[in-house]
Scaffold this active site. Sequence first.
Site, PDB file in Angstrom:
ATOM      1  N   LYS A 189       0.799  -1.262   0.025  1.00  0.00           N
ATOM      2  CA  LYS A 189       0.032  -0.084  -0.100  1.00  0.00           C
ATOM      3  C   LYS A 189       0.757   1.205  -0.008  1.00  0.00           C
ATOM      4  O   LYS A 189       2.110   1.373   0.693  1.00  0.00           O
ATOM      5  CB  LYS A 189      -0.878  -0.057   1.203  1.00  0.00           C
ATOM      6  N   ASP A 210       2.051   0.003  14.956  1.00  0.00           N
ATOM      7  CA  ASP A 210       0.541  -0.214  15.199  1.00  0.00           C
ATOM      8  C   ASP A 210       0.526  -0.489  16.841  1.00  0.00           C
ATOM      9  O   ASP A 210      -0.814  -0.551  17.270  1.00  0.00           O
ATOM     10  CB  ASP A 210       0.335  -1.540  14.593  1.00  0.00           C
TER      11      ASP A 210
END
Length: 446
Positions: free
Chosen positions: A15, A181
Amino acid sequence: MSAILTLNTGSSSLKFGLYRAASGPRPGPGPARPQLASPEPETTWHETSGPENGALEPPAPDPESLVHGQVDGIGKTARLILKEYGRETNRPLAAATQPEALAAVLQVLEPHRQEIAISGVGHRIVHGGPDFAEAAVLTPEVIEALAALNPLAPLHQPYNLAGVVMGRATFPDAVQVGCFDTAFHRSHPWVNDTFALPRSYYDKGIRRYGFHGLSYDYITGVIARDYPDLHRGRVVIAHLGNGASICAVKGGRSIGSTMGFSALDGLPMGTRCGQIDPGAVLHLIAREGMSPDEVTELLYRRSGLLGLSGISGDMRSLLASDRPEAAEAIDYYVFRARREIGAMTAILGGIDALVFCGGIGENAAVIRQRIVEGLDYLGLMVERDANDRNARDIGAGPARLMVIPTDEERIIARAVQKELARRATGKKARMLRLRARHVLTALTSL
């Protein structure tokens, strides 16, 4: 013109996003995780006075999105999905490796790169361990420390770091920033951060970390901007995609998560098992004769929706199937999601809103409806027409029920911009000090 490239490198996907860096962003002490973020390019909100009162600083400029997309199916039947100027294109791509995928992406971005210079590259890094509670410049020493965490996230971490290597090689003069994350969950209370093992293991890093933090960071920013009263309340966020977790947020801060030491725990996922009795793992090793590598392969790649159904790990395929195994896999997924929403509500001492995000959470109306059915005792009820339209507000009960599309790439771009601003401010300060010394030298020589 300064620009920012974001990369989220996976085992079979890449991505990316290209952003024009905004002029005049508020500099910070370093590349830190923006506590609060907004979905619009004009504003970014920052918390100043702690989670309880939710005081917010005035907005700072946001990076402007130029183009974003992803390469899926690397090594098999790769396809490039590109979103630019409000249009989306989807075409096949010859990309057998991540470097080939990045080369194809850079070729697509070439028209933009003729007008801009990429000054910073931001990377999604799934695991930051106990030491990285905010974004960090990716020096060789930092990369080495992150590589030691590969066993904790084998589906993600090695590929994330491979993206860093590609970024450093392709843009050697650009600052490389890692966004983790796990960072969003470092505000957990100790009881939500530990296992009931001897304390020495906690000190060694055997603890609950939580994941999908970039997504939760973005969603809390949307809530902070659009619903400030709700931001100060009790919000459960369900990030449901190929990877899935649920987070309990109070005052914009994570206080509980379904994921723990690794990205395996909690909800069943596309190919990951979710919660499992550790005794079952011991049985697989001791009685089934499986090696640690075989167990890893089983739990990460052959379980979840794929393992339960024997058909696919893709929720869309299961919803389209009429086989009973598909229905049973969906039943289990819905049951576990409902159960974990209840657990997160208990952690918060109540619930003011449930927010869905992620590929399934944003698009699978039937899954949202089935999860919420039976949660009316929490004040959660679905307004069916709004739910079928994937509207933002889909609730019909006293507790809010919402769908908010997430944007992890924007959180990464903001962190890179913050570091670029810090460096620009430091350079300006050094120039002013040098000029002052020159003036002082000239005056003393008179």
